[in-house]
Design an enzyme around this catalytic site. Sequence first.
Site, PDB file in Angstrom:
ATOM      1  N   ASP A 176      -5.909  40.545  23.227  1.00 44.55           N
ATOM      2  CA  ASP A 176      -4.588  40.372  23.101  1.00 44.55           C
ATOM      3  C   ASP A 176      -3.972  39.964  24.408  1.00 44.55           C
ATOM      4  O   ASP A 176      -4.194  40.750  25.405  1.00 44.55           O
ATOM      5  CB  ASP A 176      -4.173  42.085  22.899  1.00 44.55           C
ATOM      6  CG  ASP A 176      -2.745  42.003  22.646  1.00 44.55           C
ATOM      7  OD1 ASP A 176      -1.994  41.226  23.196  1.00 44.55           O
ATOM      8  OD2 ASP A 176      -2.227  43.095  22.191  1.00 44.55           O
ATOM      9  N   VAL A 177      -3.642  38.779  24.415  1.00 45.71           N
ATOM     10  CA  VAL A 177      -3.099  38.246  25.509  1.00 45.71           C
ATOM     11  C   VAL A 177      -1.920  39.011  26.440  1.00 45.71           C
ATOM     12  O   VAL A 177      -1.532  38.857  27.478  1.00 45.71           O
ATOM     13  CB  VAL A 177      -2.528  36.684  25.600  1.00 45.71           C
ATOM     14  CG1 VAL A 177      -3.696  36.073  25.074  1.00 45.71           C
ATOM     15  CG2 VAL A 177      -1.343  36.398  24.805  1.00 45.71           C
ATOM     16  N   ASP A 234      -8.262  35.343  20.167  1.00 41.07           N
ATOM     17  CA  ASP A 234      -7.188  35.732  19.455  1.00 41.07           C
ATOM     18  C   ASP A 234      -7.168  37.118  19.089  1.00 41.07           C
ATOM     19  O   ASP A 234      -8.156  37.635  19.349  1.00 41.07           O
ATOM     20  CB  ASP A 234      -7.399  35.098  18.154  1.00 41.07           C
ATOM     21  CG  ASP A 234      -5.992  34.681  17.303  1.00 41.07           C
ATOM     22  OD1 ASP A 234      -5.319  33.636  17.289  1.00 41.07           O
ATOM     23  OD2 ASP A 234      -5.445  35.874  16.666  1.00 41.07           O
ATOM     24  N   TYR A 266      13.225  34.896  21.640  1.00 42.89           N
ATOM     25  CA  TYR A 266      12.178  33.922  21.480  1.00 42.89           C
ATOM     26  C   TYR A 266      12.258  32.783  22.332  1.00 42.89           C
ATOM     27  O   TYR A 266      11.588  32.470  23.220  1.00 42.89           O
ATOM     28  CB  TYR A 266      11.919  33.427  19.961  1.00 42.89           C
ATOM     29  CG  TYR A 266      10.845  32.241  19.856  1.00 42.89           C
ATOM     30  CD1 TYR A 266       9.524  32.584  20.125  1.00 42.89           C
ATOM     31  CD2 TYR A 266      11.263  30.818  19.676  1.00 42.89           C
ATOM     32  CE1 TYR A 266       8.588  31.923  19.803  1.00 42.89           C
ATOM     33  CE2 TYR A 266      10.243  30.055  19.583  1.00 42.89           C
ATOM     34  CZ  TYR A 266       8.895  30.313  19.632  1.00 42.89           C
ATOM     35  OH  TYR A 266       7.731  29.539  19.357  1.00 42.89           O
TER      36      TYR A 266
HETATM   37  N1  LIG Z   1       5.198  26.288  14.670  1.00 41.75           N
HETATM   38  C1  LIG Z   1       6.023  25.945  15.424  1.00 41.75           C
HETATM   39  O1  LIG Z   1       7.095  25.344  14.755  1.00 41.75           O
HETATM   40  C2  LIG Z   1       6.217  26.050  16.839  1.00 41.75           C
HETATM   41  C3  LIG Z   1       7.251  25.518  17.713  1.00 41.75           C
HETATM   42  C4  LIG Z   1       7.397  25.493  18.963  1.00 41.75           C
HETATM   43  C5  LIG Z   1       6.496  26.306  19.622  1.00 41.75           C
HETATM   44  N2  LIG Z   1       5.609  26.870  18.896  1.00 41.75           N
HETATM   45  C6  LIG Z   1       4.477  27.759  19.709  1.00 41.75           C
HETATM   46  O2  LIG Z   1       3.104  27.481  19.581  1.00 41.75           O
HETATM   47  C7  LIG Z   1       2.258  28.452  19.650  1.00 41.75           C
HETATM   48  C8  LIG Z   1       1.423  28.422  18.510  1.00 41.75           C
HETATM   49  O3  LIG Z   1       2.144  28.677  17.296  1.00 41.75           O
HETATM   50  P1  LIG Z   1       1.807  28.690  15.798  1.00 41.75           P
HETATM   51  O4  LIG Z   1       2.886  27.798  15.265  1.00 41.75           O
HETATM   52  O5  LIG Z   1       0.363  27.858  15.827  1.00 41.75           O
HETATM   53  O6  LIG Z   1       1.593  30.056  15.329  1.00 41.75           O
HETATM   54  P2  LIG Z   1       0.621  30.897  14.445  1.00 41.75           P
HETATM   55  O7  LIG Z   1       1.114  32.002  13.991  1.00 41.75           O
HETATM   56  O8  LIG Z   1      -0.011  29.632  13.385  1.00 41.75           O
HETATM   57  O9  LIG Z   1      -0.450  31.041  15.368  1.00 41.75           O
HETATM   58  C9  LIG Z   1      -0.294  32.017  16.641  1.00 41.75           C
HETATM   59  C10 LIG Z   1      -1.680  32.428  16.908  1.00 41.75           C
HETATM   60  O10 LIG Z   1      -1.417  33.412  18.203  1.00 41.75           O
HETATM   61  C11 LIG Z   1      -2.099  34.685  17.908  1.00 41.75           C
HETATM   62  N3  LIG Z   1      -1.617  35.826  18.471  1.00 41.75           N
HETATM   63  C12 LIG Z   1      -0.509  36.505  18.276  1.00 41.75           C
HETATM   64  N4  LIG Z   1      -0.336  37.348  19.238  1.00 41.75           N
HETATM   65  C13 LIG Z   1      -1.229  37.377  19.968  1.00 41.75           C
HETATM   66  C14 LIG Z   1      -1.936  38.033  21.056  1.00 41.75           C
HETATM   67  N5  LIG Z   1      -1.023  39.122  21.464  1.00 41.75           N
HETATM   68  N6  LIG Z   1      -2.980  37.734  21.693  1.00 41.75           N
HETATM   69  C15 LIG Z   1      -3.630  36.888  21.450  1.00 41.75           C
HETATM   70  N7  LIG Z   1      -3.371  36.144  20.111  1.00 41.75           N
HETATM   71  C16 LIG Z   1      -2.254  36.373  19.614  1.00 41.75           C
HETATM   72  C17 LIG Z   1      -1.963  34.917  16.125  1.00 41.75           C
HETATM   73  O11 LIG Z   1      -2.810  35.817  15.826  1.00 41.75           O
HETATM   74  C18 LIG Z   1      -2.186  33.227  15.636  1.00 41.75           C
HETATM   75  O12 LIG Z   1      -3.521  33.126  15.437  1.00 41.75           O
HETATM   76  C19 LIG Z   1       3.007  29.496  20.073  1.00 41.75           C
HETATM   77  O13 LIG Z   1       3.006  29.646  21.174  1.00 41.75           O
HETATM   78  C20 LIG Z   1       4.537  29.409  19.470  1.00 41.75           C
HETATM   79  O14 LIG Z   1       5.510  29.868  19.891  1.00 41.75           O
HETATM   80  C21 LIG Z   1       5.286  26.781  17.613  1.00 41.75           C
END
Ligand SMILES: NC(=O)c1ccc[n+]([C@@H]2O[C@H](COP(=O)([O-])OP(=O)(O)OC[C@H]3O[C@@H](n4cnc5c(N)ncnc54)[C@H](O)[C@@H]3O)[C@@H](O)[C@H]2O)c1
Length: 254
Positions: free
Chosen positions: A58-59, A33, A154
């Site tokens: 950082d991905v 992360d 997005y």
């Molecule tokens: N929550 C939703 O409704 C939803 C819906 C569709 C898709 N998604 C996708 O699911 C995935 C997870 O989302 P979530 O809801 O758990 O979000 P979240 O914000 O709870 O978790 C995302 C994590 O990614 C980390 N992150 C951000 N930028 C980063 C980087 N550059 N390098 C490494 N880590 C990084 C953040 O620190 C965080 O810990 C994401 O790809 C999101 O787009 C989420």
Amino acid sequence: MSRTAVVTGGASGIGRRTVERLLAEDWTVWSFDVSEEALAEHARTLAAGSRLRFQKCDVSKPESVKAAFESVRQASDKLDALICSAGVIRIGSLEEQTLEDVDLMIGVNMKGPWLCVREALPLLRKDASVAAPSRVVIVGSVGGIRPKTGSGFYSATKAAVHVLTGILAVELGPTGVIVNAVAPGTVATPMVEALENRSATSSYKPSGDSPLGRVAQPDDVADVVLFYLSDAAKYVNGTVLPVDGGTRAAFVKK
Ligand SMILES: NC(=O)c1ccc[n+]([C@@H]2O[C@H](COP(=O)([O-])OP(=O)(O)OC[C@H]3O[C@@H](n4cnc5c(N)ncnc54)[C@H](O)[C@@H]3O)[C@@H](O)[C@H]2O)c1
């Protein structure tokens, strides 16, 4: 023997729950992360011992991804699964969206999985075959299938990552690495909580309850990730599976 996985975005939301579920199933897990604070906080709540490794990464940055996988390589010459959950959203109309926001979303959501897969490949290919493939699961979004106004770039980054999933699946499948994506609808995570706090003042509105009468929990998505990692899914390659309770399946007549 314990199988090994890397989960990006492992400190929060879907990634975090996936880390916990994999640990419960005896996997060794590397949680990558960008947020060291979030990783440290997660470490405090878990007592998973040596089967859990935290790694700042950082991905969106090639050198950071390379260094993170180098740490994995020093501990293990083989990886059974890579789950790319790291993601960011910056809402707003396309007219309002800034170049900074767009570059961030393209970097993390679209380039991130590609950089991670590329770096992980030698480890994923070790001992893998079409009969016993290693797995990549990319977290896309239903927004990449049925985009929503106000979600700026997005949805486009998620549509792109679904396309990349297909190309990777066909390119890597013959070498014993299969690639699939899960496309969640709204999931109750910190990402969505942050949006709900902002969206009153924006054109973006979260979808709310699905036809099943609730929003998804991180476990609903982790269940599908675990299916993709299971023996039952060894012939499933290049799919994008919506996990949205049916939200995208039909427009609701109001
Ligand atoms: N929550 C939703 O409704 C939803 C819906 C569709 C898709 N998604 C996708 O699911 C995935 C997870 O989302 P979530 O809801 O758990 O979000 P979240 O914000 O709870 O978790 C995302 C994590 O990614 C980390 N992150 C951000 N930028 C980063 C980087 N550059 N390098 C490494 N880590 C990084 C953040 O620190 C965080 O810990 C994401 O790809 C999101 O787009 C989420």
